[in-house]
Design a protein around this motif. Structure first.
Motif, short mmCIF file in Angstrom:
data_model
loop_
_atom_site.label_atom_id
_atom_site.label_comp_id
_atom_site.label_asym_id
_atom_site.label_seq_id
_atom_site.Cartn_x
_atom_site.Cartn_y
_atom_site.Cartn_z
N ALA A 1 1.12 -1.28 0.40
CA ALA A 1 0.25 -0.04 0.21
C ALA A 1 0.96 1.51 0.24
O ALA A 1 0.82 1.86 -0.96
CB ALA A 1 -0.93 0.14 0.83
N LEU A 2 1.52 1.02 0.88
CA LEU A 2 2.94 2.52 1.10
C LEU A 2 3.33 2.53 -0.29
O LEU A 2 3.71 3.73 -1.26
CB LEU A 2 4.04 2.37 1.94
CG LEU A 2 3.13 2.53 3.11
CD1 LEU A 2 4.70 2.05 4.52
CD2 LEU A 2 3.01 3.65 3.40
N ALA A 3 3.74 1.50 -1.09
CA ALA A 3 5.17 1.82 -2.45
C ALA A 3 3.68 2.40 -3.51
O ALA A 3 4.21 3.26 -4.35
CB ALA A 3 5.29 0.40 -3.25
N VAL A 4 2.34 1.85 -3.26
CA VAL A 4 1.23 1.96 -4.68
C VAL A 4 1.19 3.34 -4.09
O VAL A 4 1.04 4.88 -4.83
CB VAL A 4 -0.20 1.59 -4.02
CG1 VAL A 4 -1.07 2.23 -4.92
CG2 VAL A 4 0.73 0.09 -4.84
N MET A 5 0.73 3.97 -2.66
CA MET A 5 0.90 5.51 -2.70
C MET A 5 2.25 6.29 -3.04
O MET A 5 1.63 7.74 -3.39
CB MET A 5 0.81 5.82 -1.08
CG MET A 5 -0.87 5.50 -0.79
SD MET A 5 -1.35 5.17 1.07
CE MET A 5 0.43 6.78 2.46
N GLN B 1 3.99 10.45 -7.16
CA GLN B 1 4.90 10.61 -8.21
C GLN B 1 3.81 11.04 -9.51
O GLN B 1 4.36 12.43 -10.58
CB GLN B 1 6.29 9.87 -8.39
CG GLN B 1 6.86 9.98 -7.41
CD GLN B 1 8.09 8.83 -7.47
OE1 GLN B 1 8.11 7.65 -8.32
NE2 GLN B 1 9.25 8.55 -6.27
N MET B 2 3.06 10.21 -10.34
CA MET B 2 2.59 10.05 -11.23
C MET B 2 1.86 11.46 -10.97
O MET B 2 1.55 11.33 -12.33
CB MET B 2 1.58 8.46 -11.26
CG MET B 2 2.77 7.46 -11.73
SD MET B 2 1.48 6.34 -11.06
CE MET B 2 0.89 6.28 -13.39
N ALA B 3 1.10 11.59 -10.02
CA ALA B 3 0.25 13.15 -9.89
C ALA B 3 1.28 14.61 -10.23
O ALA B 3 0.94 15.14 -10.51
CB ALA B 3 -0.46 12.52 -8.59
#
Length: 69
Positions: A10-14, A19-21
């Motif tokens: 979950a932390l990796a996805v966040m 970064q993408m945002a």
């Protein structure tokens, strides 16, 4: 043990989503990277002789009230 893996995922996805945002505004419609435009700094106000003066208030804001003398 699975809770730890789930929390790390979950932390990796966040982190990846943040970064993408952040990179999104610097891409065009096709998704290619473009040069980001920096916000323009306001230029100091000067009079006709070139000396610095107080800038006039923008048109949308009311003038500050002055105390009676």
């Amino acid at each position: 043990m699975s809770f730890r893996r789930l929390s790390v995922a979950a932390l990796a996805v966040m982190a990846l989503g943040a970064q993408m945002a952040h990179a999104k505004p610097c891409r065009d419609d096709k998704g290619k990277f473009t040069k980001c435009e920096a916000p323009q700094k306001p230029k100091p106000c000067r009079d006709t002789k070139g000396k610095f003066t107080k800038c006039p208030a923008p048109a949308g804001t009311p003038a500050p009230a002055t105390a009676p003398k």
